[in-house]
Design a protein around this motif. Structure first.
Motif, mmCIF file in Angstrom:
data_model
loop_
_atom_site.group_PDB
_atom_site.id
_atom_site.type_symbol
_atom_site.label_atom_id
_atom_site.label_comp_id
_atom_site.label_asym_id
_atom_site.label_seq_id
_atom_site.Cartn_x
_atom_site.Cartn_y
_atom_site.Cartn_z
ATOM 1 N N ALA A 83 -5.184 9.660 -3.636
ATOM 2 C CA ALA A 83 -4.143 9.164 -4.655
ATOM 3 C C ALA A 83 -3.223 8.247 -3.715
ATOM 4 N N SER A 84 -3.500 7.558 -2.851
ATOM 5 C CA SER A 84 -2.787 6.561 -2.423
ATOM 6 C C SER A 84 -3.188 5.235 -3.313
ATOM 7 N N THR A 85 -2.197 4.299 -3.389
ATOM 8 C CA THR A 85 -2.275 3.239 -4.342
ATOM 9 C C THR A 85 -1.999 1.832 -3.911
ATOM 10 N N LEU A 86 -2.750 0.818 -4.206
ATOM 11 C CA LEU A 86 -2.455 -0.513 -3.705
ATOM 12 C C LEU A 86 -1.695 -1.158 -4.868
ATOM 13 N N LEU A 87 -0.751 -1.554 -4.766
ATOM 14 C CA LEU A 87 0.343 -2.186 -5.618
ATOM 15 C C LEU A 87 0.125 -3.540 -5.685
ATOM 16 N N LEU A 88 -0.796 -4.285 -6.364
ATOM 17 C CA LEU A 88 -1.306 -5.529 -6.532
ATOM 18 C C LEU A 88 -0.776 -6.326 -7.557
ATOM 19 N N PRO A 89 -0.647 -7.629 -7.446
ATOM 20 C CA PRO A 89 -0.040 -8.426 -8.666
ATOM 21 C C PRO A 89 -0.801 -8.280 -9.934
ATOM 22 N N GLU A 90 -2.203 -7.922 -9.646
ATOM 23 C CA GLU A 90 -2.940 -7.646 -11.015
ATOM 24 C C GLU A 90 -3.013 -6.140 -11.431
ATOM 25 N N ASP A 125 15.996 16.304 -2.452
ATOM 26 C CA ASP A 125 16.651 17.347 -1.535
ATOM 27 C C ASP A 125 16.143 16.761 -0.160
ATOM 28 N N GLY A 126 15.700 15.347 -0.372
ATOM 29 C CA GLY A 126 15.469 14.572 0.789
ATOM 30 C C GLY A 126 13.924 14.562 1.434
ATOM 31 N N GLU A 127 13.057 15.335 0.806
ATOM 32 C CA GLU A 127 11.736 15.306 1.414
ATOM 33 C C GLU A 127 11.030 14.091 1.257
ATOM 34 N N VAL A 128 10.325 13.732 2.040
ATOM 35 C CA VAL A 128 9.515 12.510 1.838
ATOM 36 C C VAL A 128 8.272 12.642 0.796
ATOM 37 N N LEU A 129 8.170 11.727 -0.082
ATOM 38 C CA LEU A 129 7.143 11.966 -1.070
ATOM 39 C C LEU A 129 5.938 10.767 -0.953
ATOM 40 N N TYR A 130 6.302 9.447 -0.453
ATOM 41 C CA TYR A 130 5.441 8.585 -0.187
ATOM 42 C C TYR A 130 6.103 7.718 0.733
ATOM 43 N N VAL A 131 4.945 6.802 1.300
ATOM 44 C CA VAL A 131 5.525 5.758 2.244
ATOM 45 C C VAL A 131 4.948 4.528 1.956
ATOM 46 N N ALA A 142 1.014 -1.134 0.049
ATOM 47 C CA ALA A 142 0.024 0.015 -0.014
ATOM 48 C C ALA A 142 0.925 1.117 -0.167
ATOM 49 N N ARG A 143 1.009 1.985 -1.216
ATOM 50 C CA ARG A 143 1.752 3.008 -1.175
ATOM 51 C C ARG A 143 0.938 4.301 -0.732
ATOM 52 N N LEU A 144 1.147 4.838 0.242
ATOM 53 C CA LEU A 144 0.309 6.036 0.895
ATOM 54 C C LEU A 144 1.174 7.449 0.372
ATOM 55 N N ASN A 145 0.119 8.245 -0.203
ATOM 56 C CA ASN A 145 0.586 9.542 -0.979
ATOM 57 C C ASN A 145 0.465 10.255 0.290
ATOM 58 N N ALA A 146 1.494 10.037 1.417
ATOM 59 C CA ALA A 146 1.568 10.655 2.470
ATOM 60 C C ALA A 146 2.911 11.260 2.863
#
Length: 189
Positions: free
Chosen positions: A90-97, A57-63, A16-20
């Motif tokens: 705009a968070s995203t699940l990265l699933l096999p499908e 520049d080191g700012e977190v873009l996603y977790v 789960a890629r959090l747009n956070a």
């Protein structure tokens, strides 16, 4: 009678890629620990902190959260749980499908100028005061969930149901506090 141990249910893993824009310790506190506890209590799996994406520049873009489930059919329940915990738009699940977007919270980045204000402002004003006052202004609308300190600016990351309402609620403070002069607000989710 067989002496072999019973087979474990297959484990389905995904990201789960959090747009956070969360420091790893804040992602751990806000998402990993409560999701992991819920999954473990339900006997459904576990969650752990995965990759953290950064700008040059080191700012977190996603977790990324690494999620392991005993049953693939529980993915929809995990989405609901992550949205209840505050997953941003705009968070995203990265699933096999393939990928599946989720998230409901809106986000703002408040970037304080760390080098172009008069020296007296930096000597007499405190970024912690900005954190406290912004938190107070948006109370009931959202939360300051994390921060970042770069070479030329400091950012506070705010998440809530309505970015425009949060912006309006803190407008008076931002206009009046010297350290907020030259600050910029950026929609981040």
């Amino acid at each position: 009678m067989s002496t072999e141990p019973a087979a474990q249910a297959p484990v389905f893993t995904f990201t789960a890629r959090l747009n956070a824009r969360l420091q790893p310790e804040h992602a751990q506190e806000l998402f990993v620990e409560p999701l992991s506890a819920w999954l473990q209590d339900a006997g459904q799996g576990d969650a752990a902190l995965g990759q953290v994406g950064h700008s040059p520049d080191g700012e977190v873009l996603y977790v990324d959260l690494r999620i392991a489930l005993q049953d693939e059919s529980e993915v929809a329940t995990v989405i609901v749980a992550l949205e209840e915990l505050g997953a941003p738009l705009a968070s995203t699940l990265l699933l096999p499908e393939g990928e599946h977007d989720f998230g409901r919270m809106q986000g703002l980045g408040l970037y304080l100028d760390g080098q172009n204000l008069p020296e007296q402002v930096y000597e007499t004003c405190d970024p912690h005061e900005v954190f406290e006052q912004v938190s107070r202004c948006i109370d009931g609308l959202g939360d300051v969930c994390s921060f970042w300190q770069g070479e030329s600016e400091t950012a506070l990351y705010l998440y809530g149901q309505d970015a425009a309402a949060m912006e309006q609620a803190m407008a008076g403070f931002l206009a009046s506090y010297p350290l907020c002069q030259g600050a910029r607000l950026e929609r981040i989710a």
